[in-house]
Design a protein around this motif. Structure first.
Motif, short mmCIF file in Angstrom:
data_model
loop_
_atom_site.label_atom_id
_atom_site.label_comp_id
_atom_site.label_asym_id
_atom_site.label_seq_id
_atom_site.Cartn_x
_atom_site.Cartn_y
_atom_site.Cartn_z
N THR B 7 2.51 5.56 2.80
CA THR B 7 2.94 4.72 3.92
C THR B 7 4.40 4.32 3.72
O THR B 7 4.90 4.31 2.59
CB THR B 7 2.10 3.42 4.02
OG1 THR B 7 2.32 2.65 2.83
CG2 THR B 7 0.62 3.72 4.18
N GLY B 9 5.37 1.36 4.00
CA GLY B 9 5.28 0.10 3.26
C GLY B 9 5.34 0.28 1.75
O GLY B 9 6.07 -0.43 1.06
N THR B 10 4.57 1.24 1.23
CA THR B 10 4.59 1.46 -0.22
C THR B 10 5.92 2.08 -0.65
O THR B 10 6.41 1.81 -1.74
CB THR B 10 3.40 2.34 -0.65
OG1 THR B 10 3.28 3.45 0.22
CG2 THR B 10 2.11 1.55 -0.60
N HIS B 206 -3.60 9.28 4.79
CA HIS B 206 -4.09 9.62 3.45
C HIS B 206 -3.41 8.77 2.38
O HIS B 206 -2.19 8.61 2.40
CB HIS B 206 -3.83 11.11 3.16
CG HIS B 206 -4.36 11.55 1.84
ND1 HIS B 206 -3.55 11.82 0.76
CD2 HIS B 206 -5.63 11.72 1.40
CE1 HIS B 206 -4.30 12.16 -0.28
NE2 HIS B 206 -5.56 12.11 0.08
N PHE B 207 -4.20 8.23 1.46
CA PHE B 207 -3.69 7.38 0.38
C PHE B 207 -3.67 8.16 -0.94
O PHE B 207 -4.59 8.92 -1.23
CB PHE B 207 -4.57 6.14 0.23
CG PHE B 207 -4.57 5.26 1.44
CD1 PHE B 207 -3.62 4.26 1.61
CD2 PHE B 207 -5.50 5.44 2.46
CE1 PHE B 207 -3.60 3.46 2.74
CE2 PHE B 207 -5.49 4.64 3.60
CZ PHE B 207 -4.54 3.65 3.73
N VAL B 209 -4.76 8.27 -3.93
CA VAL B 209 -5.78 7.60 -4.75
C VAL B 209 -5.79 8.05 -6.21
O VAL B 209 -6.50 7.46 -7.03
CB VAL B 209 -7.20 7.79 -4.16
CG1 VAL B 209 -7.32 7.06 -2.83
CG2 VAL B 209 -7.54 9.27 -4.00
N PHE B 214 0.28 3.41 -7.70
CA PHE B 214 -0.13 2.98 -6.35
C PHE B 214 -1.39 2.12 -6.42
O PHE B 214 -1.49 1.07 -5.78
CB PHE B 214 -0.39 4.20 -5.45
CG PHE B 214 -1.11 3.85 -4.18
CD1 PHE B 214 -0.46 3.14 -3.17
CD2 PHE B 214 -2.44 4.20 -3.99
CE1 PHE B 214 -1.13 2.79 -2.00
CE2 PHE B 214 -3.11 3.85 -2.83
CZ PHE B 214 -2.46 3.15 -1.83
N LEU B 215 -2.35 2.56 -7.22
CA LEU B 215 -3.62 1.82 -7.30
C LEU B 215 -3.41 0.42 -7.87
O LEU B 215 -4.05 -0.54 -7.43
CB LEU B 215 -4.63 2.58 -8.16
CG LEU B 215 -5.10 3.94 -7.63
CD1 LEU B 215 -6.03 4.61 -8.65
CD2 LEU B 215 -5.80 3.81 -6.28
N ASP B 216 -2.53 0.31 -8.86
CA ASP B 216 -2.43 -0.94 -9.64
C ASP B 216 -1.40 -1.94 -9.13
O ASP B 216 -1.50 -3.13 -9.44
CB ASP B 216 -2.08 -0.61 -11.10
CG ASP B 216 -3.22 0.11 -11.81
OD1 ASP B 216 -4.35 0.11 -11.24
OD2 ASP B 216 -3.00 0.67 -12.89
N THR B 217 -0.40 -1.48 -8.39
CA THR B 217 0.70 -2.37 -8.04
C THR B 217 0.27 -3.43 -7.02
O THR B 217 -0.39 -3.13 -6.03
CB THR B 217 1.89 -1.57 -7.48
OG1 THR B 217 2.30 -0.61 -8.45
CG2 THR B 217 3.07 -2.50 -7.17
N ILE B 219 1.46 -5.39 -4.25
CA ILE B 219 2.61 -5.21 -3.35
C ILE B 219 2.80 -6.43 -2.46
O ILE B 219 1.86 -6.91 -1.84
CB ILE B 219 2.44 -3.95 -2.49
CG1 ILE B 219 2.20 -2.73 -3.38
CG2 ILE B 219 3.67 -3.73 -1.60
CD1 ILE B 219 1.80 -1.48 -2.63
N TYR B 221 4.21 -7.63 0.84
CA TYR B 221 4.66 -7.09 2.13
C TYR B 221 5.34 -8.15 3.00
O TYR B 221 5.60 -7.90 4.17
CB TYR B 221 3.47 -6.49 2.88
CG TYR B 221 2.92 -5.22 2.28
CD1 TYR B 221 3.69 -4.06 2.21
CD2 TYR B 221 1.63 -5.17 1.77
CE1 TYR B 221 3.20 -2.89 1.66
CE2 TYR B 221 1.12 -4.01 1.22
CZ TYR B 221 1.91 -2.87 1.16
OH TYR B 221 1.41 -1.73 0.62
#
Lengths: 232, 232
Positions: B7, B9-10, B206-207, B209, B214-217, B219, B221
């Motif tokens: 995304t 955002g990330t 799609h993420f 995964v 990505f999983l741990d941060t 974030i 927003y």
């Protein structure tokens, strides 16, 4: 995979006309949540069957021919699970789910089965045309409490970035074991049972491209955060 | 169908590690935009081929083995088209596109082909680890202008509700006819050509995964709206 028809944002804006049938939704999964045309009550999808709880406390199995403006469903498969052995309230349990989940940055499908000391739900009152913003009908939503009830909580955790498309955080519906009672979960106290979580890799967001009102409406999303907070 | 990996955002949050290959992205469409690991430059996907423009003004065809943290692609099919016969700037043209499009509430894929009096682009400078928020590298993004250039603008219109997941409004990249120059479109003046639009019914988000960062941060927003405005 998580399949969503419509968005919470357009529902909040008062686009309440049903634009997909429940049967179409069920093609994409066996566990989920939603509402019907007019934002009529709460749809609960469990084990491939769709149920409906309305504002009058009536509960029924849906035929599949009903229309929904907003529904979210997944082919549920367990990735993480744990047992609940002591009395716990929803806040503590959802904290634990968020902690045990693979990530706070993906969608997670949630299934909580067991015995509940209390289950506190609401059902959104149906609007008739002309539809208005959802906070208007949300103001008069009835609440119901059941004690000592067996059943299942189903729904989703949505990452904060997707707030507005879905409800950021948890959005959960309940159906009792006897299939006579359900609604949108406000809070609960659980006695014992199990929690199952499913990690979502892909969100399939479907838009009602054949609905003229959706296509044509100029939607003001500036108050959506507060609106969702007030309505949920 | 619009397929998006990652995304905006990330990406804005500085999660710049590539998490899908360009070949994987190309499986889902033939027209699109993206960037590479480190938010290195601008990826342009046209007619099933992926190109890359970097901050030094270098341009090349990608092999497909490169990794991307954020890319959006669609199997482009024309639903609406019109010709451009008079000199027009990007603002007037995008206004007309928005007006002619099926709706402002769905994603629209955009392809603008023709002769441009001026084409003003930028390329995001590549970050090396440890990655920081994208606005940090955006501050030093070089800009390039070409005059009298033939080529194609590709990209997407995203509904405002999806701002943060994608860039709300238009997000466009350019590639010239000779495949020697391209970048992220800032503005342009078009001489003549054609506009083709594709209506998107489903967003497949799609993420990454399998990416631990990505999983741990956790974030934040809260500043994403301003951050995107500053970086774009």
């Amino acid at each position: 995979m998580l399949y969503q028809h419509g968005t919470l944002g357009t529902l909040m804006a008062g686009l309440l006309e049903g634009t997909a049938t429940i049967d179409e939704i069920l093609e994409h999964g066996d566990l989920g949540i939603g509402t019907l045309t007019g934002s009529d009550g709460e749809v609960i999808i469990l084990d491939g069957k769709a149920y409906h709880a309305n504002e009058h406390g009536e509960f029924k199995v849906l035929s599949g021919k009903e229309y929904t403006p907003f529904a979210t469903v997944t082919p549920f498969q367990v990735d993480t699970h744990f047992d609940v052995r002591n009395i716990t309230d929803d806040e503590a349990l959802l904290d634990k789910i968020q902690h045990d989940a693979l990530s706070n940055n993906i969608f997670i499908a949630v299934k909580i089965t067991g015995k509940f000391e209390t289950m506190h739900v609401r059902m959104m009152p149906k609007q008739e045309k002309p539809y208005t913003k959802l906070i208007e009908s949300a103001k008069r939503q009835p609440e119901y409490v059941r004690e000592q009830v067996h059943g299942t909580v189903v729904g989703f955790y949505s990452p904060q970035l997707f707030h507005g498309i879905a409800a950021g955080g948890f959005h959960l519906h309940f159906v009792d074991e006897d299939r006579t009672f359900g609604g949108h979960v406000l809070d609960f106290e659980m006695n014992s049972g199990s929690v199952e979580l499913s990690n979502i890799e892909t969100l399939e967001q479907h838009f009602p491209v054949n609905n003229q009102a959706f296509l044509d409406t100029d939607i003001d999303y500036s108050t959506i955060d507060e609106d969702i907070k007030e309505a949920e």
